[in-house]
Design an enzyme around this catalytic site. Structure first.
Site, PDB file in Angstrom:
ATOM      1  N   GLU A 268       0.841  -1.210   0.000  1.00 11.45           N
ATOM      2  CA  GLU A 268       0.000   0.000   0.000  1.00 11.45           C
ATOM      3  C   GLU A 268       0.873   1.257   0.000  1.00 11.45           C
ATOM      4  OE1 GLU A 268      -1.841  -0.541   3.791  1.00 11.45           O
ATOM      5  OE2 GLU A 268      -3.299  -1.999   3.091  1.00 11.45           O
ATOM      6  N   CYS A 338      -2.478  33.491  10.099  1.00 10.32           N
ATOM      7  CA  CYS A 338      -2.321  34.019  11.458  1.00 10.32           C
ATOM      8  C   CYS A 338      -1.986  32.910  12.444  1.00 10.32           C
ATOM      9  CB  CYS A 338      -3.608  34.712  11.873  1.00 10.32           C
ATOM     10  SG  CYS A 338      -4.170  35.818  10.594  1.00 10.32           S
TER      11      CYS A 338
HETATM   12  C1  PLP Z   1      -0.936   5.970   5.182  1.00 16.78           C
HETATM   13  C2  PLP Z   1      -1.021   4.520   4.945  1.00 16.78           C
HETATM   14  C3  PLP Z   1      -0.310   3.947   3.891  1.00 16.78           C
HETATM   15  C4  PLP Z   1       0.615   4.721   3.001  1.00 16.78           C
HETATM   16  O1  PLP Z   1       1.771   5.151   3.639  1.00 16.78           O
HETATM   17  P1  PLP Z   1       2.977   5.816   2.792  1.00 16.78           P
HETATM   18  O2  PLP Z   1       3.967   6.165   3.818  1.00 16.78           O
HETATM   19  O3  PLP Z   1       2.420   7.005   2.099  1.00 16.78           O
HETATM   20  O4  PLP Z   1       3.466   4.789   1.835  1.00 16.78           O
HETATM   21  C5  PLP Z   1      -0.480   2.587   3.666  1.00 16.78           C
HETATM   22  N1  PLP Z   1      -1.280   1.838   4.452  1.00 16.78           N
HETATM   23  C6  PLP Z   1      -1.975   2.352   5.483  1.00 16.78           C
HETATM   24  C7  PLP Z   1      -2.854   1.474   6.280  1.00 16.78           C
HETATM   25  C8  PLP Z   1      -1.858   3.718   5.764  1.00 16.78           C
HETATM   26  O5  PLP Z   1      -2.539   4.223   6.796  1.00 16.78           O
END
Ligand code: PLP
Length: 404
Positions: A268, A338
């Site tokens: 991911e 601000c």
């Molecule tokens: C934010 C997140 C990601 C992505 O993280 P990166 O550092 O942008 O690669 C992947 N999986 C989950 C569950 C996340 O919360």
């Protein structure tokens, strides 16, 4: 991005030219960089062809997600809004995973209707809620469960997620309880074990440790998982002082893991796909002298780019037109908002600046626009995609009519 005849350029066009055509401030993204990042990511792990789900929260622009979809990625979403955006971009539901600690009943229901690949649950209560809704709908739903492996990602404390004091995932004993619960349910199919230990990770060793923990857990249960979702978090080079994440070593660790466990891998990534493609171009409104330092007051502010104010994050900051006169003053780059935290960076020995000069704030493709707000009732910025010498408006600047 490089200087051509002292003009900072992206692909085949320079920022001065873009700024002449569109008002500042704006975000611009390089298409070729995006493509390169995706190809590099795929190549790093090509021996086991993982499913790569782009973390939509890092950049929620519909047209960016469409391009990412065309380059073959799925999506990792953390809200119904993001799920709807991913679907609108044409991403196939069987390439979408839904993460997050607080999915509401409505969100779970929507995800079930859309038949996405996995709902990655983060607590026993959530698993029970998914079960209740699935039963009501008379459906069998594929889920994952997120483990908190208690691994220190060695990143900024604000973006670390895999330690036991963080709210994310479940510990080992609750995981076993969830496995039991799912085995006794007719409406839940527990297919995936997921982990995500944090963001902007530059050392492969926490990943290695995380894999070891997952491996031990898998060996201790007879439940067979079809997928292991390793999350994202791969860091990028914000500063030349950063070390680089060793993808080779991470890949080797995963291959070692896959020798023991026959599973499909999901990633991911967010930042590593989109982070270094984006630039925020902003103009100096005023320069205010104050003793040894000058305040460089920009037309972009913390509402447009939150990361420095939120995490003390560093972003390389460059002049759009390079000159060779160095200022003796310290420059503090600030926005008009601000708040004293409305400050991007403080630099010494920058080139001598004058009012109306353009400044480029680099590597803002991830968690830049997506974290922006209307604070101080400032309109959301224009976003441009640059493809060669083509400039494509991928999101119009918000106008005051929409805002008021
Ligand atoms: C934010 C997140 C990601 C992505 O993280 P990166 O550092 O942008 O690669 C992947 N999986 C989950 C569950 C996340 O919360």
């Amino acid at each position: 991005m490089k200087y051509i005849n002292n003009k900072l350029s992206i692909e085949k066009i320079n920022f001065q030219k873009i700024a002449n055509k569109f008002e500042t401030p704006f975000y611009s993204y390089s298409y070729s960089k995006l493509k390169e990042n995706i190809n590099n990511f795929k190549n790093s792990f090509k021996s086991f062809s993982p499913l790569i789900c782009f973390a939509v929260k890092s950049n929620t622009n519909l047209n960016i997600i469409k391009e990412i979809k065309k380059l073959g990625l799925g999506a990792d979403v953390v809200s119904q809004g993001e799920l709807m955006m991913a679907l609108k971009a044409g991403i196939n539901p069987n390439k979408i995973v839904f993460s997050g600690v607080g999915k509401t009943s409505n969100e779970i229901s929507f995800a079930i209707e859309k038949k996405i690949l996995l709902i990655n649950a983060e607590s026993l209560s959530e698993v029970k809620e998914i079960n209740r809704i699935a039963k009501f709908k008379n459906r069998k739903v594929n889920i994952g469960v997120r483990l908190n492996p208690d691994t220190d990602a060695k990143t900024l404390i604000q973006i670390s997620t895999g330690k036991k004091e963080n709210k994310f995932g479940v510990n080992k004993s609750i995981l076993y309880e969830i496995i039991n619960y799912c085995n006794n349910s007719n409406n839940i199919n527990l297919k995936c074990l997921s982990v995500h230990i944090g963001s902007q990770i530059l050392d492969y060793k926490p990943y290695e440790k995380m894999l070891k923990t997952v491996s031990q857990i898998l060996s201790k249960t007879d439940h067979s998982f079809e997928y292991i979702d390793l999350g994202g978090g791969m860091g990028i080079t914000y500063s030349n002082k950063n070390k680089k994440l060793n993808y080779k070593k991470y890949n080797t660790a995963i291959l070692r893991f896959l020798k023991i466990h026959k599973v499909k891998i999901i990633f991911e990534p967010g930042r590593s796909i989109i982070g270094n493609t984006g630039t925020l171009v902003t103009k100096i409104i005023y320069i205010k002298e104050s003793g040894k330092k000058d305040f460089i007051i920009l037309d972009a502010a913390m509402n447009d780019l939150m990361r420095p104010a939120l995490y003390g994050a560093f972003h390389k900051t460059l002049p759009v037109i390079k000159s060779y006169k160095i200022s003796k003053k310290i420059y503090e780059f600030v926005g008009p908002i601000c708040e004293s935290t409305d400050k991007f960076i403080t630099l010494k020995r920058f080139q001598k600046l004058k009012e109306k000069d353009l400044i480029a704030i680099c590597d803002v493709g991830a968690y830049g626009m997506s974290l922006s707000s209307n604070y101080n009732l400032r309109p959301k910025l224009l976003e441009l995609l640059i493809k060669g010498s083509k400039i494509i408006v991928i999101r119009k600047r918000q106008n005051y009519k929409e805002l008021i």
